[in-house]
Design a protein around this motif. Structure first.
Motif: not given
Length: 492
Positions: A24-45, A100-103
């Motif tokens: 969210i912070q990156l998007r607020r800065m105008g940065i969208e060249s990121f990927t979240i790598y998530e080991a599971a098939g859904s978010l939440g940690g 932006f999430i790679a599941w």
């Protein structure tokens, strides 16, 4: 600075509070060249994985949320797991983060290529290995992502059901079963009261009794939720009051331990009120200063232990056998299932994934040798453009981790701005700065309750506290408010 479409390529590991907040912070800065790598098939940690019966937060709901995204619809003062998970999903949707999430993409390792100033990140996706490149690598998978099974001989020989509380098997019917619970930490005191009425026999194996305070949980009625929704200032005021109430608890932990005498007396009286049996009460009485280990909140754990189908055993477990456990006194205890409420791998373990920095330095090896260490829990010398959220010495014993997470997210964002302003490709905290910071930090910790004599998951085996911040959260916020370029070395 190496760029992708004019902006840095950023890899974020994990989609819990830290990963979603960073995105969210990156998007607020105008940065969208990121990927979240998530080991599971859904978010939440943590709040996706810890779905055991009774799972809930031990920080009041209005404080356990992003400051920029208050939730007026919390139904209880201490939010249950499902509501927290739903809140995180809401944040991801509102700020358009899910795309932006790679599941099912587990980060297994990362290596810094100094010649090209990029991180080569190894990812396991659907059983196949692949690599991606990133200019910045942000480890946001947190310290509570790796469950710790008990180090007891024979665990693999047990022929019944075994699972960890963070991997709860909801398909296994506990009704009518003889169940052993190993551990009496923050998870166990929540699920024990929930499963006690369902099982035939419940035996809780306790190593060290925790300090327990009543959990002042109550429903938040529709009228109050309406007020919070239509008068946002009212909720901000409630949040501020909760924050300062919790922050004041640090006075006893880090300033003057004599201030803990009154809450210790209260906790002893609470124990005496809830547990009338003197033998059981003696087993449950801590012999160390309150706060040295994590203080637990529960209003139903102690009553659950007094029920006729529950036994509390303090004899150490010698081994696990095919049909149960054998304690150090040679007594055999038969069980159908073993539930491990034994926490997470926090200290004396590798980095969260294999990380190799400048000159092939191995972060996991260094952390195993010296204990996890970083500058402001965020940067590590010799590992350029690598940042941690909830890194070493940023956890708390008294207040909301979301406050700390937001502080680090803002600090990392400022690191990115500094890189861009200087036109640099890399930044790495100076070794002398990191060393001086940690020397001061450890000196501060020696005056706190966390080094008052007990041993906890806050510490390494040698006794070094590598988990907790040794002071007030507003002090951490002040120190992370702005990056001092002089603390870093920059590369072009």
């Amino acid at each position: 600075m190496a760029t992708h479409a004019g902006t840095p390529r950023i890899a974020i590991v994990g989609s819990g509070f830290s990963g979603i907040g960073m995105a969210i912070q990156l998007r607020r800065m105008g940065i969208e060249s990121f990927t979240i790598y998530e080991a599971a098939g859904s978010l939440g940690g943590t709040w996706r994985d810890n779905a055991y019966p009774g799972a809930a937060c031990d920080i009041p709901s209005h404080l356990y949320s992003f400051s920029f995204e208050p939730n007026p619809d919390w139904t209880r003062t201490f939010a249950p797991q499902r509501e927290i998970l739903d809140y995180l999903k809401h944040c991801a949707r509102k700020y358009d983060i899910e795309r932006f999430i790679a599941w099912r993409s587990r980060v297994c390792g990362a290596r810094f290529d100094a010649a090209r100033a990029v991180w080569i990140v190894e990812i396991e996706r659907d059983g196949a290995m692949q690599t991606v490149e990133a200019d910045l690598l942000i480890a946001a998978n947190g310290p509570l992502s790796r469950p710790a099974l008990p180090d007891i001989a024979g665990l693999d020989r047990f022929e019944g059901k075994v699972f960890h509380s963070a991997r709860w098997d909801h398909d296994y019917a506990l009704e009518g079963k003889r169940v052993a619970v190993i551990g009496t930490g923050a998870s166990a005191i929540q699920f024990v009261p929930r499963i006690q009425p369902r099982v035939a026999q419940l035996t809780v194996f306790q190593r060290t009794p925790p300090w327990i305070m009543p959990r002042r949980d109550r429903a938040i009625d529709a009228r109050r939720r309406w007020i919070y929704r239509h008068i946002p200032f009212a909720q901000r005021l409630a949040r501020a009051a909760i924050y300062w109430q919790h922050e004041s608890r640090a006075l006893g932990f880090v300033v003057n331990q004599r201030l803990l005498n009154a809450p210790m007396k209260f906790a002893r009286n609470y124990l005496a009120h809830k547990v009338k049996d003197p033998v059981l009460r003696a087993k449950l009485a801590p012999d160390y200063t309150l706060g040295c280990k994590r203080v637990l909140l529960s209003s139903d754990y102690l009553p659950a232990l007094t029920q006729p189908n529950v036994a509390l055993l303090t004899e150490p477990i010698r081994e696990i056998v095919a049909d149960g456990l054998v304690t150090a006194d040679g007594v055999h205890h038969a069980f159908d299932a073993i539930v491990c409420g034994t926490g997470f791998q926090v200290n004396d373990v590798d980095a969260p994934f294999r990380v190799r920095g400048v000159d092939d330095a191995d972060l996991g090896e260094a952390w195993r040798r010296d204990g996890p260490e970083a500058f402001l829990g965020t940067s590590v010398a010799g590992f350029p453009n690598l940042f941690f959220v909830i890194g070493p010495n940023t956890a708390l014993g008294h207040n909301s981790m979301i406050f700390m997470i937001e502080s680090q997210i803002r600090y990392i964002a400022d690191c990115i701005r500094v890189l861009q302003r200087r036109g640099a490709r890399t930044m790495s905290v100076r070794p002398d700065v990191q060393r001086a910071f940690n020397e001061r930090l450890q000196a501060q910790l020696q005056r706190t309750v966390w080094t008052s004599g007990c041993h906890s998951y806050y510490q390494t085996r040698s006794g070094k506290v590598t988990t907790l911040w040794p002071g007030f959260t507003f002090s951490f916020r002040r120190q992370t408010r702005r990056v001092r370029a002089s603390d870093y070395e920059f590369g072009r």
